[in-house]
Design an enzyme around this catalytic site. Structure first.
Site, short mmCIF file in Angstrom:
data_model
loop_
_atom_site.label_atom_id
_atom_site.label_comp_id
_atom_site.label_asym_id
_atom_site.label_seq_id
_atom_site.Cartn_x
_atom_site.Cartn_y
_atom_site.Cartn_z
N SER A 1 -74.11 -13.80 79.16
CA SER A 1 -73.23 -14.59 77.76
C SER A 1 -74.10 -15.36 77.15
O SER A 1 -74.31 -15.30 76.19
CB SER A 1 -72.20 -15.73 78.81
OG SER A 1 -70.89 -15.04 79.15
N GLY B 1 -66.84 -6.73 74.41
CA GLY B 1 -65.94 -8.14 73.41
C GLY B 1 -66.75 -8.58 73.49
O GLY B 1 -66.23 -9.26 72.30
N ASP C 1 -64.41 -13.72 84.85
CA ASP C 1 -64.77 -12.03 85.14
C ASP C 1 -64.66 -11.81 86.91
O ASP C 1 -65.68 -11.25 86.70
CB ASP C 1 -65.78 -12.47 84.70
CG ASP C 1 -66.31 -12.45 83.36
OD1 ASP C 1 -65.19 -12.07 82.16
OD2 ASP C 1 -67.31 -13.08 82.20
N ARG D 1 -59.34 -2.17 72.74
CA ARG D 1 -59.33 -3.69 73.44
C ARG D 1 -59.56 -4.67 71.86
O ARG D 1 -59.25 -4.15 71.06
CB ARG D 1 -60.67 -4.12 73.62
CG ARG D 1 -60.95 -3.91 74.60
CD ARG D 1 -62.35 -4.43 75.80
NE ARG D 1 -61.74 -5.59 75.90
CZ ARG D 1 -62.62 -6.55 76.33
NH1 ARG D 1 -63.99 -5.60 76.25
NH2 ARG D 1 -62.66 -7.81 76.98
N SER E 1 -60.41 -17.98 75.28
CA SER E 1 -61.35 -17.75 75.03
C SER E 1 -62.56 -18.93 74.66
O SER E 1 -62.42 -18.78 73.29
CB SER E 1 -60.40 -16.27 73.97
OG SER E 1 -61.69 -15.99 73.57
N LYS F 1 -59.27 -7.17 79.07
CA LYS F 1 -61.05 -6.31 79.66
C LYS F 1 -61.71 -5.63 79.97
O LYS F 1 -61.01 -4.98 78.77
CB LYS F 1 -61.28 -7.72 80.52
CG LYS F 1 -60.99 -9.23 80.91
CD LYS F 1 -61.87 -9.61 80.22
CE LYS F 1 -61.31 -11.25 80.14
NZ LYS F 1 -61.45 -11.84 79.04
C1 S3P Z 1 -67.49 -14.48 77.93
C2 S3P Z 1 -66.24 -14.81 77.56
C3 S3P Z 1 -65.25 -14.74 78.66
C4 S3P Z 1 -65.65 -13.48 79.55
C5 S3P Z 1 -66.40 -12.04 79.69
C6 S3P Z 1 -67.81 -13.11 78.25
C7 S3P Z 1 -68.62 -15.19 77.06
O1 S3P Z 1 -64.31 -13.37 77.77
O2 S3P Z 1 -64.91 -12.26 80.35
O3 S3P Z 1 -66.77 -11.81 79.58
O4 S3P Z 1 -69.61 -14.51 77.12
O5 S3P Z 1 -68.21 -15.50 75.87
P1 S3P Z 1 -62.68 -14.49 76.76
O6 S3P Z 1 -63.70 -14.97 76.31
O7 S3P Z 1 -62.58 -13.61 75.92
O8 S3P Z 1 -61.83 -14.67 78.02
#
Ligand code: S3P
Length: 447
Positions: free
Chosen positions: A29, A101, A326, A129, A174, A353
């Site tokens: 992240s 994503g 996760d 997705r 999210s 996911k």
């Molecule tokens: C993430 C947020 C999460 C997580 C992803 C990384 C991020 O997704 O599942 O692996 O870096 O902001 P969501 O925000 O859709 O829950």
């Protein structure tokens, strides 16, 4: 993912305890955000410890397409010469976000308020997705989108020429959506406001502050209100990326279920918005010691010493879901070795996911001799106790790195080996996973 058609089948075999030190790669992240915020700032951002997984490398390439200069030097650090807020150039080619994503949703936000057009695509997991969750709020800034039905990729975004700031109350938990809105708000006048009822990872807020944006965060009984002032001049930073707790979860959980294991996992980020798994494992009776607690790059970190443990089943409350979103695939593996039932509540987001993770894990665990129940928003696992899981399954991983690593960890402790159909997605987030597990003594065999 570039190699999505080259399936690499792999088997994991039990027998050896895990021991030694596991050096985990940089946080995914924070790595994405370092590149994007570096590209949106003035000057040269230096990044130490960037995760060099395919997801992040795709984001680096995307930032180049928007005009930033992104290079890796011989010292191993990455350097991003930014174009400044509002400085994105129009990409000449389609932005391929691979499997990520986070990459596509954050970049959609970062370009939404610049008067340029860009088209995004990805692999066969990413193109399934939902993007509506991010394009609906971004439309309120004045951005237009043209995509496939169901707001799926490929998707073209036409950035707003005269963006208006928005006030958005999050309908789902999210961090990707929250971050996309904040990144869009950088190039909008006035104040952009996001209200979240359930707290999600706050790396974007922390890093925006570090880059010099004015961001005000207030907590109340209605949730957290984040207010960002538009048109800041972001200044380049020196970033040290902490080690990824979501990746650390794999060797940690593998050690908990594999008899005789004793593993040290140094310098793991323990941001409270990410640390739900560790709380859950402690409730299950896990033997985890926290050593050398300190703060690094604005994030709390510690070394974790983990030993094989007798575990009990627990109920994981829904309000913890965002802080361990996760980690449910690997938690479902750990729960298989606990005494009693583990119920994971409020986990519907897992269905959108990289794969439907509730279903993917339920299938592989069932085939391994574990009783599992799934409902729309709940996953329950009836533990078979330490060393009690038969295994012997051929698990399908659905182009999902975390599902693949979870099943490989399962096989390190089952009575019979576990085979996965495809290891290749693991390179998106944890390129050295196989070597790391092998160095600890685990047996992973490419077939
Ligand atoms: C993430 C947020 C999460 C997580 C992803 C990384 C991020 O997704 O599942 O692996 O870096 O902001 P969501 O925000 O859709 O829950």
């Amino acid at each position: 993912m570039s190699n999505q058609n080259n399936f690499i089948s792999m088997r994991s075999v039990s027998g050896n305890p895990l021991s030694g030190t596991a050096i985990i790669p940089g946080d995914k992240s924070i790595s994405h955000r370092s590149l994007i915020l570096g590209a949106l700032s003035i000057g040269c951002t230096e990044i130490e410890g960037l995760l060099e997984g395919e997801d992040v490398l795709d984001t680096a390439e995307a930032m180049r397409s928007f005009g930033a200069h992104v290079v890796k030097h011989d010292n191993g650090n990455w350097y991003v010469d930014g174009v400044g807020v509002g400085g994105f150039a129009e990409p000449k080619k389609i932005i391929d976000c691979g499997n990520s994503g986070t990459g596509v949703r954050l970049i959609l936000g970062a370009m939404a308020t610049s008067p340029i057009t860009a088209t995004f695509s990805g692999d066969s997991s990413l193109t399934k997705r939902p993007m509506g969750r991010v394009i609906n709020p971004l439309k309120q800034f004045g951005t237009q989108f043209y995509g496939r039905s169901g707001a799926r990729l490929p998707l073209t975004s036409v950035g707003a020429k005269d963006p208006t700031p928005i006030c958005f109350s999050m309908p789902i938990a999210s961090a990707q959506v929250k971050s996309a809105i904040l990144l869009a708000g950088l190039n909008a006048p006035g104040q952009t406001v996001v209200v979240e009822k359930e707290l999600t990872r706050d790396h974007t807020e922390r890093m925006l502050k570090g880059f010099g944006a004015t961001i005000d965060i207030q907590d109340s009984k209605d949730g957290r209100r984040i207010v960002l002032d538009g048109y800041p001049e972001l200044k380049s930073q020196l970033i040290s990326v902490p080690r990824d707790p979501s990746s650390a979860a794999f060797p940690i959980c593998a050690a908990l279920i594999t008899e005789g294991s004793d593993v040290l996992v140094p310098n793991i980020a323990l941001n409270p918005t990410r640390a739900g798994l560790f709380k859950t494992l402690e409730e299950m009776g896990a033997n985890i010691k926290y050593i050398n607690r300190k703060s690094e790059g604005g994030e709390p970190v510690a070394d974790l010493r983990v030993r094989f443990s007798a575990l009990r089943g627990v109920e994981v409350p829904p309000d913890r879901a965002a802080s361990m979103i996760d980690e449910y695939p690997i938690l479902s593996v750990v729960a298989s070795f606990a005494e009693g039932k583990t119920t994971m509540l409020g986990v519907k987001e897992l269905r959108v996911k990289e794969s439907d993770r509730i279903d993917a894990m339920a299938r592989g665990l069932t085939d391994s001799g574990v009783n599992v129940e799934q409902e729309d928003d709940t996953l329950s696992v009836y533990g078979k106790g330490p060393l009690g899981v038969p295994g012997g399954a051929d698990c399908v991983t659905f182009l999902d790195h975390r599902v693949a690593m979870s099943f490989l960890c399962l096989g390190l402790a089952t009575k019979n080996p576990i085979t996965i159909d495809d290891y290749s997605p693991v390179t998106t987030s944890f390129p050295n996973f196989k070597d790391l597990i092998t160095n600890l003594g685990g047996q992973l065999e490419e077939l």
